[in-house]
Design a protein around this motif. Structure first.
Motif, PDB file in Angstrom:
ATOM      1  N   LEU B  20       0.610  -1.427   0.025  1.00 16.92           N
ATOM      2  CA  LEU B  20       0.025  -0.107   0.058  1.00 16.92           C
ATOM      3  C   LEU B  20       0.822   0.833   0.147  1.00 16.92           C
ATOM      4  CD1 LEU B  20      -3.085  -0.921   2.029  1.00 16.92           C
ATOM      5  CD2 LEU B  20      -3.320  -0.335   0.153  1.00 16.92           C
ATOM      6  N   ARG B  21       1.876   1.234   0.130  1.00 13.44           N
ATOM      7  CA  ARG B  21       3.021   2.910   0.535  1.00 13.44           C
ATOM      8  C   ARG B  21       3.550   2.872  -0.417  1.00 13.44           C
ATOM      9  NH1 ARG B  21       7.623   2.994   3.424  1.00 13.44           N
ATOM     10  NH2 ARG B  21       7.336   0.905   4.999  1.00 13.44           N
ATOM     11  N   LYS B  22       4.640   1.810  -0.635  1.00 21.01           N
ATOM     12  CA  LYS B  22       5.582   1.883  -2.413  1.00 21.01           C
ATOM     13  C   LYS B  22       4.846   1.142  -3.248  1.00 21.01           C
ATOM     14  CE  LYS B  22       9.259   0.175  -2.125  1.00 21.01           C
ATOM     15  NZ  LYS B  22      10.906  -0.710  -1.922  1.00 21.01           N
ATOM     16  N   GLY B  23       3.466   0.685  -3.396  1.00 21.58           N
ATOM     17  CA  GLY B  23       3.363   0.412  -4.619  1.00 21.58           C
ATOM     18  C   GLY B  23       3.377  -1.368  -4.354  1.00 21.58           C
ATOM     19  N   TYR B  24       3.084  -2.426  -5.369  1.00 21.12           N
ATOM     20  CA  TYR B  24       2.573  -3.921  -5.688  1.00 21.12           C
ATOM     21  C   TYR B  24       4.210  -4.267  -6.011  1.00 21.12           C
ATOM     22  CZ  TYR B  24       1.674  -8.612  -5.896  1.00 21.12           C
ATOM     23  OH  TYR B  24       1.749  -9.713  -6.606  1.00 21.12           O
ATOM     24  N   ASP B  25       4.272  -3.835  -7.427  1.00 20.51           N
ATOM     25  CA  ASP B  25       4.929  -4.063  -8.574  1.00 20.51           C
ATOM     26  C   ASP B  25       7.034  -3.928  -7.804  1.00 20.51           C
ATOM     27  OD1 ASP B  25       4.102  -5.038 -10.454  1.00 20.51           O
ATOM     28  OD2 ASP B  25       3.539  -3.487 -11.311  1.00 20.51           O
ATOM     29  N   GLU B  26       6.719  -3.150  -6.989  1.00 24.35           N
ATOM     30  CA  GLU B  26       7.949  -2.217  -6.474  1.00 24.35           C
ATOM     31  C   GLU B  26       8.742  -2.757  -4.834  1.00 24.35           C
ATOM     32  OE1 GLU B  26       5.589  -0.161  -7.368  1.00 24.35           O
ATOM     33  OE2 GLU B  26       6.292   0.225  -9.255  1.00 24.35           O
ATOM     34  N   THR B  27       7.637  -3.748  -4.429  1.00 27.36           N
ATOM     35  CA  THR B  27       8.252  -4.193  -3.613  1.00 27.36           C
ATOM     36  C   THR B  27       8.639  -5.717  -3.474  1.00 27.36           C
ATOM     37  OG1 THR B  27       6.117  -2.998  -2.196  1.00 27.36           O
ATOM     38  CG2 THR B  27       7.036  -5.513  -0.830  1.00 27.36           C
ATOM     39  N   THR B  28       9.500  -5.707  -2.909  1.00 28.75           N
ATOM     40  CA  THR B  28      10.874  -7.239  -2.881  1.00 28.75           C
ATOM     41  C   THR B  28      10.025  -8.299  -1.852  1.00 28.75           C
ATOM     42  OG1 THR B  28      12.152  -6.433  -2.004  1.00 28.75           O
ATOM     43  CG2 THR B  28      12.507  -6.440  -4.416  1.00 28.75           C
ATOM     44  N   VAL B  53       1.254 -14.049  -0.397  1.00 35.42           N
ATOM     45  CA  VAL B  53       1.369 -13.648   0.602  1.00 35.42           C
ATOM     46  C   VAL B  53      -0.035 -12.898   1.198  1.00 35.42           C
ATOM     47  CG1 VAL B  53       2.319 -11.214   0.520  1.00 35.42           C
ATOM     48  CG2 VAL B  53       2.753 -12.331   2.419  1.00 35.42           C
ATOM     49  N   VAL B  54      -0.671 -11.873  -0.075  1.00 34.59           N
ATOM     50  CA  VAL B  54      -1.822 -11.495   0.385  1.00 34.59           C
ATOM     51  C   VAL B  54      -2.616 -11.344   0.434  1.00 34.59           C
ATOM     52  CG1 VAL B  54      -0.631  -8.924  -0.262  1.00 34.59           C
ATOM     53  CG2 VAL B  54      -1.537  -9.827  -1.843  1.00 34.59           C
ATOM     54  N   PHE B  55      -2.968 -13.088  -0.122  1.00 26.72           N
ATOM     55  CA  PHE B  55      -4.362 -14.018   0.054  1.00 26.72           C
ATOM     56  C   PHE B  55      -4.309 -14.707   1.055  1.00 26.72           C
ATOM     57  CE2 PHE B  55      -4.039 -12.920  -4.185  1.00 26.72           C
ATOM     58  CZ  PHE B  55      -5.283 -12.114  -4.092  1.00 26.72           C
ATOM     59  N   PRO B  56      -6.005 -14.232   1.727  1.00 22.74           N
ATOM     60  CA  PRO B  56      -6.046 -15.444   2.489  1.00 22.74           C
ATOM     61  C   PRO B  56      -5.448 -16.643   2.438  1.00 22.74           C
ATOM     62  CG  PRO B  56      -7.980 -14.467   1.866  1.00 22.74           C
ATOM     63  CD  PRO B  56      -6.684 -13.895   1.440  1.00 22.74           C
ATOM     64  N   ASP B  57      -5.690 -17.657   3.475  1.00 21.53           N
ATOM     65  CA  ASP B  57      -5.226 -19.654   2.716  1.00 21.53           C
ATOM     66  C   ASP B  57      -6.324 -20.072   2.424  1.00 21.53           C
ATOM     67  OD1 ASP B  57      -3.996 -21.611   2.619  1.00 21.53           O
ATOM     68  OD2 ASP B  57      -3.141 -21.857   4.638  1.00 21.53           O
ATOM     69  N   HIS B  58      -6.570 -19.877   0.978  1.00 22.26           N
ATOM     70  CA  HIS B  58      -7.196 -19.610   0.271  1.00 22.26           C
ATOM     71  C   HIS B  58      -7.470 -21.792   0.224  1.00 22.26           C
ATOM     72  CE1 HIS B  58      -9.650 -16.943  -1.258  1.00 22.26           C
ATOM     73  NE2 HIS B  58      -8.822 -16.549  -1.281  1.00 22.26           N
ATOM     74  N   ASP B  59      -6.105 -22.003  -0.067  1.00 21.61           N
ATOM     75  CA  ASP B  59      -6.291 -23.602  -0.158  1.00 21.61           C
ATOM     76  C   ASP B  59      -6.135 -24.370   1.503  1.00 21.61           C
ATOM     77  OD1 ASP B  59      -4.804 -23.834  -1.958  1.00 21.61           O
ATOM     78  OD2 ASP B  59      -3.196 -23.393  -2.327  1.00 21.61           O
ATOM     79  N   ASP B  60      -5.967 -24.076   2.141  1.00 26.60           N
ATOM     80  CA  ASP B  60      -6.512 -24.425   4.050  1.00 26.60           C
ATOM     81  C   ASP B  60      -7.832 -24.079   3.680  1.00 26.60           C
ATOM     82  OD1 ASP B  60      -5.829 -25.172   6.162  1.00 26.60           O
ATOM     83  OD2 ASP B  60      -6.522 -23.364   6.574  1.00 26.60           O
ATOM     84  N   THR B 107      -5.954  -5.337  -3.416  1.00 22.12           N
ATOM     85  CA  THR B 107      -7.278  -6.298  -4.514  1.00 22.12           C
ATOM     86  C   THR B 107      -7.704  -5.271  -5.632  1.00 22.12           C
ATOM     87  OG1 THR B 107      -7.528  -7.902  -2.311  1.00 22.12           O
ATOM     88  CG2 THR B 107      -8.382  -7.949  -5.157  1.00 22.12           C
ATOM     89  N   ARG B 108      -7.780  -4.191  -5.420  1.00 19.64           N
ATOM     90  CA  ARG B 108      -8.679  -3.105  -6.500  1.00 19.64           C
ATOM     91  C   ARG B 108      -7.725  -2.789  -6.276  1.00 19.64           C
ATOM     92  NH1 ARG B 108     -12.835   0.647  -2.621  1.00 19.64           N
ATOM     93  NH2 ARG B 108     -12.987   1.188  -4.566  1.00 19.64           N
ATOM     94  N   LEU B 113      -3.307  -9.274  -8.711  1.00 19.40           N
ATOM     95  CA  LEU B 113      -4.662  -9.801  -7.478  1.00 19.40           C
ATOM     96  C   LEU B 113      -5.881 -10.096  -7.323  1.00 19.40           C
ATOM     97  CD1 LEU B 113      -2.505  -7.337  -4.451  1.00 19.40           C
ATOM     98  CD2 LEU B 113      -1.813 -10.170  -5.169  1.00 19.40           C
ATOM     99  N   ARG B 114      -6.399  -9.505  -8.025  1.00 22.03           N
ATOM    100  CA  ARG B 114      -7.728  -9.562  -8.042  1.00 22.03           C
ATOM    101  C   ARG B 114      -8.128 -10.463  -9.217  1.00 22.03           C
ATOM    102  NH1 ARG B 114      -8.706  -4.257  -9.546  1.00 22.03           N
ATOM    103  NH2 ARG B 114      -8.489  -5.380 -12.446  1.00 22.03           N
ATOM    104  N   ASP B 115      -7.836 -10.833 -10.045  1.00 24.20           N
ATOM    105  CA  ASP B 115      -7.428 -12.038 -10.930  1.00 24.20           C
ATOM    106  C   ASP B 115      -7.236 -13.247  -9.818  1.00 24.20           C
ATOM    107  OD1 ASP B 115      -7.931 -10.725 -13.014  1.00 24.20           O
ATOM    108  OD2 ASP B 115      -6.149 -11.007 -14.326  1.00 24.20           O
ATOM    109  N   ARG B 116      -6.404 -13.046  -8.804  1.00 27.95           N
ATOM    110  CA  ARG B 116      -6.104 -14.309  -8.294  1.00 27.95           C
ATOM    111  C   ARG B 116      -7.217 -14.809  -7.301  1.00 27.95           C
ATOM    112  NH1 ARG B 116      -1.055 -16.463  -5.585  1.00 27.95           N
ATOM    113  NH2 ARG B 116      -2.613 -17.521  -4.508  1.00 27.95           N
ATOM    114  N   GLU B 117      -7.703 -13.726  -6.517  1.00 32.21           N
ATOM    115  CA  GLU B 117      -8.809 -13.853  -6.157  1.00 32.21           C
ATOM    116  C   GLU B 117     -10.273 -14.200  -6.361  1.00 32.21           C
ATOM    117  OE1 GLU B 117      -8.641 -13.246  -2.586  1.00 32.21           O
ATOM    118  OE2 GLU B 117     -10.543 -12.037  -1.869  1.00 32.21           O
ATOM    119  N   LEU B 118      -9.827 -14.187  -7.581  1.00 31.02           N
ATOM    120  CA  LEU B 118     -11.134 -14.204  -8.740  1.00 31.02           C
ATOM    121  C   LEU B 118     -10.975 -16.105  -9.199  1.00 31.02           C
ATOM    122  CD1 LEU B 118     -13.277 -12.829 -10.302  1.00 31.02           C
ATOM    123  CD2 LEU B 118     -11.533 -13.374 -12.347  1.00 31.02           C
TER     124      LEU B 118
END
Lengths: 230, 230
Positions: B20-28, B53-60, B107-108, B113-118
């Motif tokens: 949120l602070r630096k941007g998704y692409d800019e964070t390692t 890392v930013v998703f709830p544990d959907h597999d679980d 996600t917005r 990330l939006r695609d992943r959630e979908l």
């Protein structure tokens, strides 16, 4: 094949053939271009990625869908307008059944492609939802039925499409879609039209209706209306 | 936070804050690990990718959903079992409202990330469809209502979840989900139960329907159909 150039079609056919024969990961853009008899840069004039090449032109179709909804007769029921738009999506597949069946085979085996198809599908659903929202005047309480109806329409479309693809692209899938959408409409139409609310009313008088099992529904409705008015 | 270790939670919180602070692409990944006070390899013990890392544990959660459906009482209506499973998915978000709201913001703005959630969402839908198929005995003619109902349930879940996230994660969204699923059930339950047709039955027993005055007519029809089918 409306909306698709010849070169575009040849590239897609070559790609599908190579993907099925050699495997998706093992096929390069250069090989696809060569098989279609064009230069690599021609490939990239038509498609952004290797994934794009095996998909029907969803961007183009989405525009047609949006246009169709924008042009829809505002006096017809909202789900009827959505049904017309849904047939446009289906037509993308039925315009070239053989290519669609081959693509389906591919989609079943390559996760990246299946995900892509899913994302494309979600865009139609979003457009349908926003049309239904518009038609219902953007009231907060209609957003749930609008969203559910859009999802139901897309699920019905995908169901008949998948069945048709599994059966090798025979039969009249457009007629099948009409039947499926009629069933969706029968279940969700009343809710969408704002007639459902299962909230109990504040008035708590009770109406008792006694009828023979097998009484036609129109007769039941008449009896209840008479009793409720009395 | 059931099913999530402390380290996992710290990594997610650090990642969301950085994105949120630096941007998704800019964070390692290195920066995320550092912010959470762990080594890079610890990150990869918990997550496969930066997206994960930013998703709830959907597999679980998907496993819990499958287990819940496998354990469901076979005498309860199929949509009731699906409703219970849907609350498990929702609980993943409501267990940590602040993290969920931050993740939603992210996600917005990030398409990947939006695609992943979908895609995660589609997996729940698939599991619901297959449970409904099982419950309806895998008859070909029930596949359409099963698929439509699964899509409708997921759409209703996503609708109330999104609304709750937009409102900052306040209020009792589980109660809201119950109301939404009750509305879905009222519209689709009869179709799913194979009772959609209003064909008169041949049997001439008497049906007694008692309802509040002011009950909407669609609800009356539904009650009568249910009673007549019973």
């Amino acid at each position: 094949m409306p909306g698709q150039s010849r070169v575009r079609h040849d590239l897609t056919a070559a790609a599908v053939e190579l993907f099925l024969r050699k495997g998706y990961d093992e096929t390069t853009v250069d090989e696809i271009a060569e098989a279609a008899g064009v230069a690599r840069r021609t490939f990239f004039r038509h498609f952004r990625t290797k994934e794009d090449v095996v998909f029907p032109d969803h961007d183009d179709c989405l525009k047609r869908v949006e246009q169709s909804l924008a042009d829809a007769d505002p006096t017809q029921p909202p789900l009827a307008a959505v049904a017309v738009a849904t047939h446009l999506v289906l037509a993308m597949y039925t315009d070239d059944p053989d290519a669609s069946v081959q693509r389906y085979e591919l989609t079943r085996h390559v996760t990246a492609l299946r995900d892509r198809e899913l994302i494309a599908t979600s865009q139609y659903q979003r457009v349908f939802t926003s049309y239904l929202n518009r038609r219902s005047g953007g009231q907060p309480h209609t957003r749930l039925p609008d969203e559910v109806a859009a999802a139901a329409v897309v699920a019905a479309h995908n169901h008949v499409l998948r069945q048709w693809l599994r059966d090798g692209g025979k039969d009249d899938v457009h007629a099948e879609l009409d039947r499926a959408l009629a069933a969706v409409d029968a279940s969700l139409g009343p809710w969408l039209a704002g007639r459902p609310s299962s909230e109990p009313t504040t008035d708590d008088q009770v109406v008792v209706v006694i009828m023979r099992r097998g009484t036609p529904m129109w007769r039941v409705v008449q009896e209840v209306e008479t009793a409720a008015a009395g």
